[in-house]
Design an enzyme around this catalytic site. Structure first.
Site, PDB file in Angstrom:
ATOM      1  N   ASP A 191      -0.403   9.450   5.573  1.00 13.66           N
ATOM      2  CA  ASP A 191       0.076   9.806   4.037  1.00 13.66           C
ATOM      3  C   ASP A 191      -0.913   9.176   3.220  1.00 13.66           C
ATOM      4  OD1 ASP A 191       1.928  10.073   1.965  1.00 13.66           O
ATOM      5  OD2 ASP A 191       2.811   8.077   2.387  1.00 13.66           O
ATOM      6  N   GLU A 202      -0.282  14.562   1.059  1.00 12.78           N
ATOM      7  CA  GLU A 202      -0.872  14.365  -0.034  1.00 12.78           C
ATOM      8  C   GLU A 202      -0.450  14.689  -1.261  1.00 12.78           C
ATOM      9  OE1 GLU A 202      -1.449  17.395  -0.645  1.00 12.78           O
ATOM     10  OE2 GLU A 202      -3.664  17.019  -1.294  1.00 12.78           O
ATOM     11  N   GLY A 244       0.450  17.644  -2.457  1.00 17.58           N
ATOM     12  CA  GLY A 244       0.101  18.663  -2.966  1.00 17.58           C
ATOM     13  C   GLY A 244      -1.026  18.438  -4.099  1.00 17.58           C
ATOM     14  N   ASP A 297       7.270  13.324  -4.217  1.00 18.57           N
ATOM     15  CA  ASP A 297       8.495  12.984  -3.303  1.00 18.57           C
ATOM     16  C   ASP A 297       9.553  13.359  -3.783  1.00 18.57           C
ATOM     17  OD1 ASP A 297       6.265  11.295  -2.129  1.00 18.57           O
ATOM     18  OD2 ASP A 297       7.646   9.536  -2.286  1.00 18.57           O
TER      19      ASP A 297
HETATM   20  C1  GLA Z   1       5.090   8.207   0.114  1.00 26.39           C
HETATM   21  C2  GLA Z   1       5.559   9.367   0.958  1.00 26.39           C
HETATM   22  C3  GLA Z   1       6.985   9.156   1.494  1.00 26.39           C
HETATM   23  C4  GLA Z   1       6.800   8.010   2.342  1.00 26.39           C
HETATM   24  C5  GLA Z   1       6.376   6.884   1.552  1.00 26.39           C
HETATM   25  C6  GLA Z   1       6.153   5.577   2.416  1.00 26.39           C
HETATM   26  O1  GLA Z   1       5.662   8.090  -1.066  1.00 26.39           O
HETATM   27  O2  GLA Z   1       5.348  10.715   0.228  1.00 26.39           O
HETATM   28  O3  GLA Z   1       7.457  10.306   2.225  1.00 26.39           O
HETATM   29  O4  GLA Z   1       6.115   8.095   3.424  1.00 26.39           O
HETATM   30  O5  GLA Z   1       5.232   6.989   0.788  1.00 26.39           O
HETATM   31  O6  GLA Z   1       5.752   4.468   1.700  1.00 26.39           O
END
Ligand code: GLA
Length: 391
Positions: free
Chosen positions: A153, A190, A192, A212
């Site tokens: 991530d 990432e 998009g 998200d």
């Molecule tokens: C980002 C990701 C989420 C999750 C959080 C964890 O926001 O997009 O899906 O994994 O980090 O901190």
């Protein structure tokens, strides 16, 4: 003692085993429901049991992915990652064994820079638990713990003088994973940002296309609208990932949760559930394990569906399947709408929406459509899926 390799990844090792994701991956991830501080070994083992007893595993949900906040606040003296001693006292190898003993696969979360996202957004008080400069070590650690799935991530990985760029960061870990020799499904996250559908398929099995998700209908629609045009980039071995499911989480109505899952099935999206499987309602369980929806999601042709037309507040969707096609009619409006089928033509308010050829079924109801005609009342945000055996 394990000896860490200091050499660059071997160029001859293929970066990806596409057979790990012939169809969109299915499983559960801790983040949407448990976030950072509610995550624990107890929760994860409870979920693992529930995946078995609820029928989720047998319906195809095989991966149990532990997202951010599993980590101890610092690396050990040798530089290795460890699990948080209070919330994961048995350690990750033991957790992996428990997960495997239930016939499930084990997933973990890492981040390519200096920080994980919880360090940035949730005040997770850790130091240097990002994988920057530790890629091979961390990949080996995960392989040693029996990890089968990595969610990697981004989390502003270019900050802190790392010099990382999107593709370079994810390529680096792909090489480190390949070097372990363990088959590990690789989820590229990432949001998009760098149009990953153009490059991520070389390294990963799924790549986030959007920011998200939240358990709100507006969030589901916002994400869905941004999938338009991405279908050509997905297929067996690599999938566009519009983020994890919010089905069963507070914030979506029963109808909205159902349409959310239908859209993810049409989009050939990974189906990573994100609710509390230990306490889910029968309605949620039946939805998540619905054989008709899963068979669309997991269709072996692996062709991502798309929105094909808009008529007022109705949207038409279609996904080609190995043995026909599935059509979707989504009511995005705030009023109920009547949809009718007569002589193979589906209409709303007298207007032709689509023509069905061959025998058709109402997927959610799980029944064949009557030749004499049909009528549906689509509630606001409701979706109807009609599957036919001819294109
Ligand atoms: C980002 C990701 C989420 C999750 C959080 C964890 O926001 O997009 O899906 O994994 O980090 O901190």
């Amino acid at each position: 003692m394990r000896v860490m390799s200091t050499e660059a990844p071997d160029a001859a090792v293929p970066l990806k085993d596409a057979t790990l994701a012939a169809t969109p991956p299915m499983g559960w991830n801790s983040w949407n429901r448990f976030r950072c501080y509610e995550l624990s070994e107890e929760v994860v083992l409870g979920i693992a049991d529930a995946m078995v007893t609820s029928g989720m595993r047998d319906a195809g949900y095989h991966y149990l992915v532990v997202d951010d906040c599993w980590q101890a606040f610092a690396r050990d003296d040798a530089g290795n990652l460890a699990s948080h001693p209070k919330r994961f006292p048995s350690g990750m190898a033991a957790l992996g064994e428990q997960i495997h003993a239930r016939g499930l696969k084990f997933g973990l979360y890492l981040a390519p820079g200096r920080k994980t996202c919880a360090m940035i957004y949730d005040r997770y008080p850790a130091r240097e638990i990002g994988s920057f400069g530790h890629e091979q070590r961390d990949a080996q650690t995960l392989a040693g713990w029996g990890v089968d799935y990595l969610k990697y991530d981004w989390c502003k990985a270019n900050r802190g003088g790392t010099g990382l760029d999107f593709e370079g960061a994810f390529e680096r870990m792909a090489g480190a994973l390949a070097e372990t020799g363990r088959p590990i499904l690789y989820s590229i996250s990432e949001y998009g940002s760098s149009r990953p559908w153009q490059w991520a398929g070389r390294y990963g099995h799924l790549w986030r296309t959007t920011p998200d998700i939240r358990a709100r209908w507006s969030s589901v629609l916002k994400i869905v609208d941004r999938q338009h045009g991405l279908a050509p980039f997905a297929g067996p071995g690599g999938w566009n990932d519009p983020d994890m499911l919010e089905v069963g989480n507070e914030g979506l109505s029963e109808i909205e949760a159902r349409s959310h899952l239908m859209l993810w099935a049409l989009l050939a999206a990974p189906l990573m559930t994100g609710n509390d499987l230990r306490t889910m309602s029968a309605v949620t369980r039946e939805l998540l394990t619905h054989p008709g929806l899963i068979s669309i999601s997991q269709d072996v042709l692996g062709r991502q569906g798309e929105r094909v037309a808009r008529h007022g507040s109705l949207e038409l969707w279609a996904r080609a399947l190995s043995d026909g096609v599935v059509h979707g009619v989504l009511n995005r409006g705030s009023r109920p709408t009547r949809v009718e089928l007569a002589d193979g033509v589906v209409r709303a308010a007298g207007r032709e929406l689509l023509r069905l050829s061959g025998a058709a079924v109402d997927v959610f109801a799980g029944r064949a459509l009557s030749a004499g005609g049909e009528e549906w009342q689509l509630a606001p945000h409701e979706m109807l899926l009609l599957r036919t055996s001819e294109c």
